[in-house]
Design a protein around this motif. Structure first.
Motif, PDB file in Angstrom:
ATOM      1  N   ARG A 281       0.840  -1.186   0.050  1.00 56.69           N
ATOM      2  CA  ARG A 281      -0.140   0.021   0.002  1.00 56.69           C
ATOM      3  C   ARG A 281       0.731   1.227  -0.111  1.00 56.69           C
ATOM      4  O   ARG A 281       1.805   1.193   0.628  1.00 56.69           O
ATOM      5  CB  ARG A 281      -1.014   0.095   1.247  1.00 56.69           C
ATOM      6  N   PRO A 282       0.335   2.336  -0.645  1.00 58.23           N
ATOM      7  CA  PRO A 282       1.432   3.277  -0.811  1.00 58.23           C
ATOM      8  C   PRO A 282       1.668   4.141   0.545  1.00 58.23           C
ATOM      9  O   PRO A 282       2.875   4.750   0.618  1.00 58.23           O
ATOM     10  CB  PRO A 282       0.404   4.412  -1.682  1.00 58.23           C
ATOM     11  N   GLN A 283       0.625   4.289   1.293  1.00 52.82           N
ATOM     12  CA  GLN A 283       0.940   4.924   2.616  1.00 52.82           C
ATOM     13  C   GLN A 283       2.228   4.252   3.242  1.00 52.82           C
ATOM     14  O   GLN A 283       3.230   4.735   4.050  1.00 52.82           O
ATOM     15  CB  GLN A 283      -0.249   5.056   3.447  1.00 52.82           C
ATOM     16  N   GLN A 285       4.340   2.076   1.962  1.00 50.18           N
ATOM     17  CA  GLN A 285       5.751   2.239   1.271  1.00 50.18           C
ATOM     18  C   GLN A 285       6.347   3.702   1.424  1.00 50.18           C
ATOM     19  O   GLN A 285       7.558   3.909   1.280  1.00 50.18           O
ATOM     20  CB  GLN A 285       5.662   1.712  -0.280  1.00 50.18           C
ATOM     21  N   ALA A 286       5.509   4.727   1.343  1.00 51.27           N
ATOM     22  CA  ALA A 286       6.179   6.094   1.619  1.00 51.27           C
ATOM     23  C   ALA A 286       6.687   6.157   3.067  1.00 51.27           C
ATOM     24  O   ALA A 286       7.686   6.716   2.939  1.00 51.27           O
ATOM     25  CB  ALA A 286       5.029   6.958   1.397  1.00 51.27           C
ATOM     26  N   PRO A 296      10.386   3.559  -2.953  1.00 50.36           N
ATOM     27  CA  PRO A 296       9.356   2.688  -2.872  1.00 50.36           C
ATOM     28  C   PRO A 296       8.995   2.375  -4.605  1.00 50.36           C
ATOM     29  O   PRO A 296       9.253   3.072  -5.305  1.00 50.36           O
ATOM     30  CB  PRO A 296       8.134   3.599  -2.476  1.00 50.36           C
ATOM     31  N   ASN A 298       5.810   0.901  -5.484  1.00 42.74           N
ATOM     32  CA  ASN A 298       4.240   1.585  -5.886  1.00 42.74           C
ATOM     33  C   ASN A 298       4.257   2.978  -6.180  1.00 42.74           C
ATOM     34  O   ASN A 298       4.805   3.622  -5.461  1.00 42.74           O
ATOM     35  CB  ASN A 298       3.267   1.409  -4.631  1.00 42.74           C
ATOM     36  N   ALA A 301       2.862   5.836  -4.119  1.00 38.62           N
ATOM     37  CA  ALA A 301       3.734   6.110  -2.827  1.00 38.62           C
ATOM     38  C   ALA A 301       4.553   7.332  -2.891  1.00 38.62           C
ATOM     39  O   ALA A 301       4.703   8.062  -2.017  1.00 38.62           O
ATOM     40  CB  ALA A 301       4.595   5.015  -2.410  1.00 38.62           C
TER      41      ALA A 301
END
Length: 348
Positions: A281-283, A285-286, A296, A298, A301
């Protein structure tokens, strides 16, 4: 991290060792055993990935270190699995495929788009990008415009005099030699090994330290022992933010990835796939990018990462377009024989 053991062992220590060798209890679907590379990276994975995933999926992630391909192979062949999910570099994804170590990724659960700029793998999901590139002393070269810009400059000891360091491993060094000799990044593979060693013969007298990755090169720069070396982008970023006088070149840095794999035969296959989906999920990976300076995968992200961090990331588009590729399949097929040749070349 390597721990030193005392010569003597108490009864308690011996019992602990027996329990360790026995491994973690096999998990039901509410527990997923994950192996990774440990250290500060493992702590970052816990904060960015495992803790949020546990809450979202209502599971427990039992994470351990350190990734060991020989042990993974032994587990799969014996059918006695202690781990469900493994963090490996994508060269090891390829090797594991050849040896039948991985379950195919269920892209009905994992979104294919999360691999972003990486190649999609049937048996692994890339989740971070890493670059290994040229670093230099900003005391020696305070102006970026007059600092070395490429591997050809690293080899140019007349225009850029001073002691240098290269890593004591063949994996990236052959590629840098070919880049220094003018091979375009998109024409590197299959590597011309003979040409690479001829080019290495030219620089060998000017290498004062064959460094141990990943941090020794930065220590050499900081102490003034060398004026140029190479290191991964995350090590450079951490050092630069601590005030170490070190500059970096994105140009011709070698770009690689790490991936999640699922061990063949795990009884927790579905839970493992759900965990990988959650960790993509982007959050999440960020957040990992903020903690580690690894890029990241994604693409959703990257906009969530603060600008002051993005400049250090290899998946930032302006940085990525300057990078040189790393062919995992080619290296997987040839690295063992090249290590032998490398070791012989070093001592001659």
């Amino acid at each position: 991290m390597t721990m030193r053991s005392p010569r003597g062992r108490s009864l308690g220590a011996m019992l602990a060792a027996v329990l360790l060798l026995a491994g973690p209890a096999r998990a039901a679907d509410d527990v997923v055993n994950v192996i990774h590379y440990g250290g500060s990276f493992g702590k970052a994975l816990r904060e960015a990935f495992f803790d949020p995933a546990e809450k979202a999926l209502n599971i427990r992630v039992n994470d351990m270190s350190r990734t060991d391909m020989a042990k993974i192979k032994a587990m799969v062949q014996s059918g006695k699995l202690e781990w469900d999910v493994a963090n490996v570099n994508t060269l090891e994804v390829w090797r594991g495929v050849k040896e039948g170590l991985w379950e195919p990724i269920d892209y009905g659960i994992v979104d294919r788009s999360v691999v972003g700029p990486a190649k999609e793998y049937e048996y692994g999901v890339p989740f971070i990008g890493i670059a290994t590139g040229l670093i230099y002393s900003t005391k020696k070269y305070p102006s970026p415009d007059k600092a070395p810009q490429s591997w050809a400059d690293f080899w140019d000891v007349k225009r850029f005099p001073g002691p240098r360091s290269l890593e004591n491993r063949v994996r990236y060094t052959l590629t840098f030699a070919l880049l220094a000799d003018g091979v375009p990044p998109d024409k590197l593979y299959p590597l011309d090994v003979e040409r690479a060693f001829r080019k290495l013969d030219q620089i060998k007298p000017h290498i004062t330290v064959w460094s141990k990755p990943p941090v020794q090169a930065l220590e050499l720069i900081a102490s003034g022992e060398v004026v140029m070396a190479l290191t991964p982008n995350n090590e450079w970023a951490e050092a630069a933010r601590r005030g170490v006088p070190v500059g970096w070149q994105w140009n011709q840095a070698i770009y690689t990835t790490n991936a999640w794999t699922v061990l063949k035969g795990t009884p927790n296959k579905r839970a493992a796939m759900l965990l990988i989906r959650e960790m993509s999920r982007p959050q999440l990976q960020a957040r990992l990018a903020e903690l580690t300076y690894f890029g990241p995968m994604n693409p959703k992200a990257l906009p969530l990462v603060p600008a002051q961090v993005r400049q250090y990331l290899p998946t930032e588009p302006e940085n990525l377009k300057k990078a040189a590729p790393f062919d995992h399949e080619w290296w997987g097929a040839h690295e063992a024989e090249l290590i032998e040749r490398w070791n012989a070349w070093l001592i001659k």
